[in-house]
Every structure is written in C-alpha cells, then in structure tokens.
Write a protein that holds these residues in place. Structure first.
Motif, PDB file in Angstrom:
ATOM      1  N   ALA A   1       0.836  -1.199   0.000  1.00 11.43           N
ATOM      2  CA  ALA A   1       0.000   0.000   0.000  1.00 11.43           C
ATOM      3  C   ALA A   1       0.872   1.250   0.000  1.00 11.43           C
ATOM      4  O   ALA A   1       0.594   2.228  -0.715  1.00 11.43           O
ATOM      5  CB  ALA A   1      -0.929  -0.004   1.212  1.00 11.43           C
TER       6      ALA A   1
ATOM      7  N   THR B   1       0.853   3.820  -3.044  1.00 13.29           N
ATOM      8  CA  THR B   1       0.442   5.200  -2.746  1.00 13.29           C
ATOM      9  C   THR B   1       1.541   6.184  -3.111  1.00 13.29           C
ATOM     10  O   THR B   1       1.286   7.236  -3.701  1.00 13.29           O
ATOM     11  CB  THR B   1       0.092   5.336  -1.247  1.00 13.29           C
ATOM     12  OG1 THR B   1      -0.943   4.414  -0.931  1.00 13.29           O
ATOM     13  CG2 THR B   1      -0.365   6.750  -0.923  1.00 13.29           C
TER      14      THR B   1
ATOM     15  N   TYR C   1     -14.278  -1.186  -6.776  1.00 16.86           N
ATOM     16  CA  TYR C   1     -13.544  -1.449  -5.541  1.00 16.86           C
ATOM     17  C   TYR C   1     -13.562  -0.183  -4.707  1.00 16.86           C
ATOM     18  O   TYR C   1     -13.612   0.925  -5.262  1.00 16.86           O
ATOM     19  CB  TYR C   1     -12.109  -1.879  -5.877  1.00 16.86           C
ATOM     20  CG  TYR C   1     -11.436  -2.687  -4.811  1.00 16.86           C
ATOM     21  CD1 TYR C   1     -11.882  -3.972  -4.508  1.00 16.86           C
ATOM     22  CD2 TYR C   1     -10.366  -2.174  -4.080  1.00 16.86           C
ATOM     23  CE1 TYR C   1     -11.269  -4.726  -3.521  1.00 16.86           C
ATOM     24  CE2 TYR C   1      -9.744  -2.917  -3.095  1.00 16.86           C
ATOM     25  CZ  TYR C   1     -10.204  -4.189  -2.810  1.00 16.86           C
ATOM     26  OH  TYR C   1      -9.610  -4.934  -1.818  1.00 16.86           O
TER      27      TYR C   1
ATOM     28  N   GLN D   1      -8.592   2.346  -1.742  1.00 18.20           N
ATOM     29  CA  GLN D   1      -7.931   1.055  -1.574  1.00 18.20           C
ATOM     30  C   GLN D   1      -7.444   0.565  -2.930  1.00 18.20           C
ATOM     31  O   GLN D   1      -8.172   0.634  -3.918  1.00 18.20           O
ATOM     32  CB  GLN D   1      -8.886   0.026  -0.964  1.00 18.20           C
ATOM     33  CG  GLN D   1      -9.239   0.292   0.486  1.00 18.20           C
ATOM     34  CD  GLN D   1     -10.024  -0.853   1.088  1.00 18.20           C
ATOM     35  OE1 GLN D   1     -10.000  -1.971   0.583  1.00 18.20           O
ATOM     36  NE2 GLN D   1     -10.733  -0.576   2.182  1.00 18.20           N
TER      37      GLN D   1
ATOM     38  N   THR E   1      -6.610   2.371  -8.155  1.00 17.22           N
ATOM     39  CA  THR E   1      -7.653   2.755  -7.206  1.00 17.22           C
ATOM     40  C   THR E   1      -8.484   3.889  -7.800  1.00 17.22           C
ATOM     41  O   THR E   1      -8.003   4.639  -8.655  1.00 17.22           O
ATOM     42  CB  THR E   1      -7.054   3.188  -5.851  1.00 17.22           C
ATOM     43  OG1 THR E   1      -8.111   3.431  -4.925  1.00 17.22           O
ATOM     44  CG2 THR E   1      -6.218   4.450  -5.986  1.00 17.22           C
TER      45      THR E   1
ATOM     46  N   ASP F   1      -6.538  -3.867   3.184  1.00 15.21           N
ATOM     47  CA  ASP F   1      -6.569  -2.741   2.238  1.00 15.21           C
ATOM     48  C   ASP F   1      -6.131  -3.159   0.842  1.00 15.21           C
ATOM     49  O   ASP F   1      -5.436  -2.409   0.133  1.00 15.21           O
ATOM     50  CB  ASP F   1      -5.700  -1.575   2.740  1.00 15.21           C
ATOM     51  CG  ASP F   1      -6.194  -1.031   4.067  1.00 15.21           C
ATOM     52  OD1 ASP F   1      -7.425  -0.988   4.257  1.00 15.21           O
ATOM     53  OD2 ASP F   1      -5.353  -0.684   4.910  1.00 15.21           O
ATOM     54  N   SER F   2      -6.520  -4.361   0.450  1.00 14.80           N
ATOM     55  CA  SER F   2      -6.197  -4.828  -0.896  1.00 14.80           C
ATOM     56  C   SER F   2      -7.216  -5.882  -1.293  1.00 14.80           C
ATOM     57  O   SER F   2      -8.072  -6.265  -0.501  1.00 14.80           O
ATOM     58  CB  SER F   2      -4.780  -5.427  -0.949  1.00 14.80           C
ATOM     59  OG  SER F   2      -4.774  -6.736  -0.400  1.00 14.80           O
TER      60      SER F   2
END
Length: 1063
Positions: free
Chosen positions: A72, A76, A796, A800, A820, A1031-1032
């Motif tokens: 993540a 990000t 989704y 995330q 995302t 978180d995936s």
C-alpha cells in the motif's frame, strides 16, 4: 524424516516379500525382529498423520498485515493517489453533481442518429432520381462504343508501355476518410465480374447512361462529408463505385464480386419472401446433375436475407425435409440457418424415382398455412423447383392449391443437357407466374438464379414502390486493407449497414414490363453512428447498442464478429446474426428484446454478471436499460447505465486560458477514438489528431471546428486538477537514490478520457514496453470501453488499491498493476472522477513478500504450537499471494504467476469453495467457436468402407473432369467452387464452428477474512492457512507442501465447456 523412513520401509517390506519369507525360513528370531520393527515404524507413521504439522495462523496474519502495509505504501507513493484525491476534494465546492437521466439521453441520441441516417437516405434518393432520369433520356445503341474506367484495368499498361483498353491513367490518393485507401474523390469507376463480358452492349450502354451519377456522387459528398462509399449496382452486372478505387483481384486474378449478390441489392430489388426450395434427388439426378443442383440451392440461399423465410424439401419416391427439425414450417433465412442448410445439402444423395406431385403438395401446404396464421414474411411466396424433368400429371395440384389467384409463384430450374422434359418444367413456371431457366453447367447457375429476383421485383417496378431498405450489419471483406482493419479496430466497431433504393425504368414503352435498372446505395459505418452516443455521458460501465427489428445486433461492445484461425483474424460464420438475447443473456425472459423488436420506448432493470479481462474476471452490476426506436429506420437504440457511481456525472468549470496551459503538458493525452472535435467534415482537418484539433479550436486557429463543448469543459477542468501530478511524479523520478527498482509507470485517467502517465524507467529497461501504448487497447480509452484498470478500480472501494496481473497474451513480461478510484462528493451524491495507479514488475512485489514471509532463525519459539520458525523458503511450505478472482501473483514456482490457483492446487481451491471463501460463478458465451466433434454435422461424407472411399474419390474425379470438358472455358473453370473446396479440406478436428459455451469465474467473499483447514489425502494430511491482506484485494495462502492430494482432488480449470442442447 520419520515419514520418509516409514514410507521407505513400507515399500521395502512389500516389495521384498519373497526375501522376508526366505529370512523367516533361515531364522525365526530374525523374522520376528523384522516384524516388530515394521509394527513400530507403522505406528510411528500413524502418529505422524494424527500429529499433523501445524501452521500458525497468527504468524500468517502478521505477514499479511506487514505485506499489506508495504505494498500500500509502495502503491500510494509512486502513484500519488492521496495527492490526486486531495486535489479533487479541494474543488468539491466548485463542482456540481447531476444525476444522469437515461430516458432523456436515449431520446436525444436517437434523434441525432435519425438526423444522420436521414441525410444518408436523402443522398440515396437523389441518386435514384438521377439514374432514372438518365435512363429516360438515353437511347439504347447496340453498337455503342465507350471507353470507361474499369477498376481492374486502370493505371496498367501493356508490354509496349501503352495503357490497356478500358484502363488509362486514373489519379488515386490515400484518404483518411476511406480507411486510408487510395481513392479518386473526383471520379467514380466501374467494376465488372470476371464472368461478365466488359464490352457487352448492355454493359456499355448502362455504363454510358450512368455517367450522369458522377456529379451527384460528388455533390452528395460535398453536402454530407460523413458519407462513405456511394454506388450503383446495375441489373446487368456492372458496379459503379464512388470514389473510384483500384480493384484488387484474388490470387487467381479473378474478381468474383457481383453486386447483384449483395444483400443491399437483393433486399432493395425484391420484397420480403417465403421460399420453399424443392430438389429432385431421384436416381436420374446422379453425378454432375446433383452437383449443379446443390450449387443452385446454395446460390438461391445466398439471395435470401434475414427478412425472408425458407425451407428445403428433397423428393424421390417420397418427400423428406433436409432438416427434419424444420418439418412443416418456415424458418428465418438468417446466416445461421442458411449455412446450416448448406451443410445438409452437401449430404444429399440420389435414389429412387422422382415424384414431384407430393413434394409440390407439401410445399403449398407450408406456404398456405404460414399465410393463414400470419407467419413468415407476409409478402411474396415462391416455390423453387430444381429437377431434371417432371413426368407426372401435376396439374391438379396447382388447380387445388394455387389457381386461380396464383398467389404462389413457381420458378423452375431444369438441370442437365437433356431437354426431353423441358416443356413440362416450363409449363409449371409459366402457369404459376414464375420463370423457367435451363442450367446445363455450373457456370450457368449464377445468372439463371438471379432471374427470379427480376420477376419478383416487377410489381414494385410497375407500381414504382421506391422503398428504402436498410441492411443488417455486415463486414465488408472486399477491400484490400481488411486484414489491417481487423487487427487495429475494436471488433464491435468493424461492421457497417447499407441504405439502398431500387432504380426503375420510366420509359413509356417499358412501364408495363416492369424493368429494374439496378439499385443505388451508400454505406454507413456503425462506428460513426455510435460516436453520437459518447462514452463520457454513459460512465465507466455504461454503453450504447443498436439492434434491428429482427433482434439482431448492429453494434454492441460485447459483439465479437471475428475469430482467430492460426494467426489470422476471420469473420465468424454467424457474425451478423447474433441476437440481442445472446449478448444480454441475463434478460432470461427476453423482455428487453421483445420491447425493442416491437419498436417500443421504455426502461428495464437487470442484475447482471459481466466480465472483464476477456472473460477471466466477473463483475456484478445493477444496470438500468433505456431504449427507443430510431424513426424512419428498422433500428432501435438502447443505452445502459449502472446504478451507484454510474448514476451521476460531475461538472467542473475553469477558464480556457488556465485549462489550455495544463492541456499542453507533455505527460497528457486524450482519448484518440473519442470525438472532442469533428475532424471528418473538412478534408483539411482529417490529418489532425483529437488533441491537436482541441488545441487549435481553443486557441482560435480553427473556430469553424464542430466541438463537444461539454466534453471540452470537463477535459479542461480535469487537466487543471490533475496538473500537480506531473510535478509530483517528476520529483520522485529525479530522486534516483530513493527509487525502488521495478516501479515502471505511474498513470491516471478521468471520465473525460484524459490520461496522464510518467515513465519511471527508460524503454530499454522497462519490462512492460507496450503498456499504455497505441497497441495496448485494453488499457486505453476506446470508442467502446474504458481501460480495464479504470473499470476494475470503479468496483472497488475508493482509496484502496486493487492489484492484478494482466492476462498472459496482453502483458509484455511479469508485471503487476495497482489501481484505485478517485471520487468527488457533493452532499449525498458521489461520482467517480477517475482512477490512478502504478505499474510495477512482479519481481519488486515478490522481493517485498519474501523478505516479510520468513521468521528469523533465532525466533523465540517457546509456547508456539506447530512449525517455528515458519519460513516460506522452507521446502515443507508453499506460500502464495492470490487475488480476489483466484489468480496467482506470487509463488515459488515462477510459472505459477498469472495462473488460476485451482490449476495449481485443486485440493485447496476445492476446500476454499466449499468453505464459502470463494464462490463459483457461471458465465455464458453465445458467440464462441468450438472444434467440430466427430458427431457434429459435417459437409464431408463419412467413409463407410475402403471401397466406398475409393468409389467416392473416383466419382469426384470423373464428375469434375466431365464438367471441365463440358464447360471448356476459363471463366467457368474459375467458378467451379467444388474444385477449390476439394483441395482445401481440413481435418475435422481443426475446423471451428459457432457454439455456445459455459465457463466459470471465481470471486472471493470479502466477509471471510481468514480461515484454515486440514485436507485428508490418503496416508497424509495437508494443512493450509488463508489470510486476507488488509486494504487490498489480495489473499496470503500458506500450504503444507509435502502432501500430494492430486489423486484425490483434480485440478479446477477455467476452460469453457460447450453447451449441448437436447431437441
């Protein structure tokens, strides 16, 4: 080691039973000792099975949490997703969100399409009027000489360098508007089939007369620059085409194209019709006669379209239907049914005595019943009798069923050179308002079959019924660049439709005869029609589609008219007869189809299962369907909007100056297939790409360009909001010491079709060299879909990341895409502004995983049950990372990456499905192509015995040799299709045919965060632990590796299975 030792002893003791007996004889004490050791070791084995190695769920959970944070953070950082979400959050006060009104939208689109198609009809009407006037003032001249431009002969010279007759210099220039073909927009030219003499007086007079159409062609094109090909197909066989082109013959130097065989010609020249083909299969029809009869049937079938109805009856001593399932009825003459009939006709064989009377009675019964019940075409009715003679007294059949009204026309085709029964066969046709023809060779078939069309057109000609017709969708395979088009355009956008109109003679002396001069028409690329329903108004999962009044698809994003044969793309046999119910298959009650076929306006809601990534991944959508008819056409338009994010569209506003500055950034592109500005009207604009056209329009350099103001406004707004991403990505790239090796491309896309991307890695080091290039259609905005990464992100939770590995055939190497959604919220309404992501190498993700998934050797294992330290690099443990559709991202075995996990380990996947962590979803493909099985219908007769095979071969050789001697002309030779067919036979197992398939997709149930279980497999047990990676959309899977369950559990594949129907 104990298990291995025990297993080894087991094998030894069983395999050495003879030795054991021998030892027993030599020493009882030693034998007892051996038995005791065996019992002890066997007990040890049982203890190990019961005391199965344990995997710690707590350890796996810690790994999953750590790995989730790691990827993540990576995603990000390099995508800049939080920055982009913040930028859209900052402007929420300056935007407004509107709910999309589907009913208004579909009506608006339909009106614009009606206007566009109306212009095409107006052009065709002007061509028809000009052609009839030209004929009225033209006097036929038997000796007329006129040098015209023959499209086969233009720009060619003889051995002395002089232009060949009917050739000459003909200027050609590549034109973007005409699919980059070399054309002459100032002149039309003439195509004549090889089997038609290009100096025939009828041809020369027709060509001379139709020269008057040149000015009309040019004038039409100037008034409506969106027009494509315009043409006049003459009843004598020549084809006048504008703009003029160089016609390319086939590899044998032959032009088989005959405009009179084209659907637009046949539909315009005749009204809808019910046809019963009656073929004589008595003993006298053997050999060459049967070959000609089969070719005649196939040619008649080729003249039928989806508005016609047909059946075929074969007769000898008795009457039989070539397809017993169609007994006593008429079936629609769509492509599927016509091709099916052709296969069955090839199976016909001769036997017995010909008794036509019963066959005619059966034919009249079918037609009369259809008329009485309001079935069939409700227009013309005809019987096509194909025979070598009629001996019976058949007059009473016509007296009973057809006289005096003579509502059913009877056309007769006398086969062979024998003329003994010619008068009888002629009498049948002439006394039933039909037409008699004599066919003695294969070369005669085409011209003689076409005669019936002229007869059926007479009532229209005499009444001057200038009905405009629209054809079903078709793919023009005539032009030389078709292979390039097949490979570069979306399949659903390759098709076109034609609008056509008959041309009649208005001369007083011919009015009573009803002479059809030909048909005029123009093509309409469905791609241009669908541009009038822009994607940005429909949203990420929304789309528009068109169908005919027969329920067949004209355009739909899920239409796949091509299939791959070897390395070549080819049209499917049934590509233009795909029904709406075969694409929108969730409409099980066919409410949507029924309403649209009836031309109604309305709405319908459906829960649908749809797939992305070529059917490998399923999505569940809640779709609203809006539909209405397009007036003055047989077409209906539908649009689909998905509930949720798809219900809303947000609108922002910035100044042109501010937006234009950011639009010119080097990292920015816009959807090249979308229409921001119309570049196809003015020839000077055709070489501009969409971004160039937008910039020239906004800077005032091209104020006359027609542009979509709403789309431009949104594009400028998105350009401004996303502008900071360029600086963010550039700063990361310049900080080379802080860059992770394997991060290759950051990208984003917005609903306006705007894209930005940053290449962190140079082309020479980049694994995904084709990602986000012009060839990577799956990941770009196109006319019929949003990018895959955008569509998947939209389903989704925003913020995330969703991770996936692209399909093997679409990826250039081992890569992972993380994506995302980015949203905008105003009040209680939330709309998707776009999607953002990063493309990385799989090696980078793997390195992060293997570093985490291993407890150090000095781990404190006190109080820990099971294996400790637990390490994924241990030979006893297999570790995987799989996504929410069950596809492997990470595995020790490099080849597992990208595979469905059920193919890697059927035992664990089966258990996960049973436990409810994954569920199997059935999807259907009604456009599939399957290999022909041994029981399938085939045009090849089975070889029942070696003698029969030899006889068949000898029969084929003799019939074709005889045919060659009879025809003895090169034109006829080229048209002996069975020669080509005989030499082109493939193995049956290699031939593909249309079929229906059911195939599985698998989806993770997110409410199940973790699970573990033990699978019993014979003498061993396998433990596994599954943990969701926070978180995936990923799962971590740790499996005991030393227990093979492949005998007890077969692999689970995603291979489609053909659906078999029981009639």
């Amino acid at each position: 080691m104990q298990i291995a030792a025990a297993a080894g002893m087991n094998r030894w003791s069983l395999g050495s039973a003879g030795n054991a007996i021998k030892l027993d004889r030599s020493g009882p004490h030693r034998a007892r000792l051996m038995m005791l050791m065996w019992i002890i070791l066997s007990g040890s084995l049982c203890l190990m099975v019961d005391g199965q190695m344990k995997l710690s769920p707590e350890t796996v959970q810690k790994w999953a949490v750590s790995f989730g944070k790691e990827i993540a953070s990576l995603s990000t950082r390099y995508s800049g997703a939080k920055l982009l979400q913040k930028k859209y959050k900052d402007v929420e006060g300056a935007v407004k969100i509107e709910e999309v009104n589907g009913e208004e939208l579909v009506k608006k689109f339909a009106e614009e399409m009606e206007e566009m198609l109306g212009r095409k009809m107006k052009s065709v009407k002007s061509l028809a009027e000009a052609a009839e006037d030209a004929d009225l003032y033209h006097e036929y001249n038997e000796t007329l000489e006129f040098d015209y431009y023959n499209s086969m002969l233009i720009n060619t010279v003889d051995e002395d360098g002089n232009p060949v007759p009917l050739g000459g210099e003909f200027q050609l220039e590549e034109n973007e508007h005409f699919s980059k073909l070399a054309v002459n927009t100032q002149q039309s030219n003439i195509q004549v089939p090889t089997n038609v003499y290009n100096r025939d007086p009828d041809i020369v007079n027709g060509v001379y007369m139709s020269e008057a159409l040149n000015d009309i062609f040019i004038d039409n094109f100037q008034k409506d620059p969106t027009l494509t090909w315009q043409y006049f197909g003459s009843s004598t066989g020549f084809f006048r085409l504008y703009p003029g082109i160089q016609w390319i013959p086939d590899e044998n130097g032959v032009v088989t194209f005959d405009c009179r065989n084209r659907n637009w010609y046949i539909q315009a020249a005749t009204s809808p019709k019910d046809v019963i083909i009656v073929v004589d299969v008595s003993g006298s029809m053997k050999g060459l006669r049967l070959t000609i009869a089969k070719h005649t049937i196939n040619t008649i079938l080729d003249t039928l379209g989806e508005n016609d109805f047909v059946n075929i009856i074969a007769y000898s001593d008795y009457v039989r239907y070539v397809e017993p399932c169609f007994k006593g009825t008429l079936v629609q003459a769509d492509l599927d049914n016509r091709e099916h009939f052709k296969l069955l006709v090839e199976e016909l064989h001769v036997k017995g005595e010909g008794k036509v009377k019963n066959a005619m009675m059966e034919s009249f019964k079918i037609l009369n019943e259809a008329a009485a019940l309001g079935q069939g075409s409700l227009c013309n009715q005809a019987i096509m009798l194909i025979t070598d003679g009629a001996m019976e007294d058949f007059q009473d059949v016509f007296e009973k069923f057809n006289w005096p009204e003579r509502r059913v026309r009877v056309f007769t085709y006398l086969i062979g050179r024998e003329m003994t029964f010619a008068e009888n066969v002629k009498w049948i046709a002439c006394n039933n308002k039909g037409y008699y023809t004599h066919i003695s060779t294969l070369a005669d078939v085409q011209e003689n079959v076409m005669e019936y069309l002229h007869v059926l057109s007479r009532p229209m000609v005499i009444n001057h019924d200038h009905d405009i017709i629209w054809t079903e969708a078709y793919m023009d395979s005539v032009f030389p660049n078709k292979d390039e088009l097949f490979n570069t355009q979306a399949q659903s956008l390759l098709l076109m439709t034609s609008v056509a109109m008959p041309v009649f003679s208005k001369k007083k002396e011919t009015l009573s005869h009803g002479i059809l001069l030909g048909v005029v028409g123009t093509d309409v690329a469905l791609k241009e029609l669908m541009r009038l329903a822009p994607r940005y108004k429909l949203g990420v999962h929304g789309y528009a589609y068109l169908i005919t009044n027969n329920g067949y698809i004209l355009s739909h994003p899920d239409l796949r008219p091509l299939y791959k044969e070897g390395k070549k793309l080819k049209p499917k046999p049934n590509y233009n007869s795909v029904d709406l119910s075969e694409v929108e298959w969730e409409d099980t009650e066919e409410k949507l189809r029924t309403a649209m076929v009836k031309g109604e306006t309305g709405t319908l809601f459906l829960d649908v299962r749809t797939s992305v990534d070529k059917g490998t991944r399923v999505m569940f959508l809640r779709n609203d369907y809006f539909y209405t008819v397009i007036n003055e056409t047989p077409f209906s338009l539908g649009i689909v909007l998905s509930r949720g994010y798809g219900q809303y569209i947000f609108i922002g506003n910035v100044s042109v100056e501010e937006g234009l500055h950011d639009l010119l950034a080097p990292d920015l592109t816009i959807a090249s297939e979308w229409t921001y500005c119309e570049t196809d009207i003015d020839p000077a604009h055709r070489k501009l790409n969409q971004l160039q056209a937008v910039v020239r329009y906004l800077t005032g350099k091209e104020p006359d360009l027609e542009c979509d103001v709403q789309l431009l406004q949104q594009t400028l707004f998105d350009a401004v909001v996303t502008a900071p991403m360029e600086a963010y990505w550039t700063a990361l790239m310049l900080n080379t010491s802080g860059m992770d090796d394997g991060v290759e491309t950051a990208f984003l896309g917005t609903r306006s079709g705007l894209m930005r991307f940053q290449r962190y890695t140079g082309i020479e080091k980049r694994i995904a060299k084709s990602f986000l290039t012009s060839t990577d259609k799956e990941n770009m905005f196109t006319l019929d879909h949003f990018p895959v990464w955008y569509r998947r992100a939209a389903e989704y939770p925003a913020g995330q990341f969703l991770y996936y590995m692209p399909r093997q055939e679409t990826r250039a190497g081992r890569i992972v895409i993380a994506t995302t959604a980015v949203t905008v919220t105003v009040g209680k309404k939330t709309a998707i502004a776009g999607a953002i992501g990063v493309q990385m190498t799989l090696e980078l993700i793997e390195s992060k995983f293997w570093a985490i998934a291993a407890q150090p050797n000095d781990t404190d294992c006190s109080g820990v049950e099971g294996i400790c330290p637990l390490r994924c690099d241990s030979v006893d443990i297999d570790c995987y990372v799989i996504d929410n559709n069950g596809f492997v991202l990470i595995s020790k075995q490099r080849n597992d990456a990208g595979r469905f996990y059920g193919e890697v380990d059927g035992s664990v996947m089966t258990t996960l499905i049973r436990m409810g962590m994954f569920k199997r979803v059935s999807l259907f493909d009604y456009q599939a192509m399957c290999k022909i099985n041994s029981h399938s219908v085939s045009s090849a007769r089975p070889l029942l015995s070696p003698f029969y095979g030899l006889a068949s071969t000898l029969k084929w050789f003799l019939s074709n040799f005889l045919l060659f001697l009879l025809e003895f002309n090169i034109c006829g030779f080229w048209h002996m299709e069975h020669f080509a067919e005989a030499s082109a036979h493939k193995k049956k197992g290699d031939i593909l045919q249309p079929c229906d398939t059911e195939y599985p997709s698998f989806v993770y149930e997110p409410s199940v965060k973790e699970t573990n279980s033990i699978i019993k497999c014979g003498r061993c047990q396998k433990m596994f632990v599954v943990q969701q990676i926070p978180d995936s959309n990923l799962l971590m899977l740790v499996v005991q590796a030393d227990c093979d369950c492949s005998r007890q559990y077969s692999r689970i594949t995603m291979e489609p299975k053909e659906v078999k129907y029981i009639l």
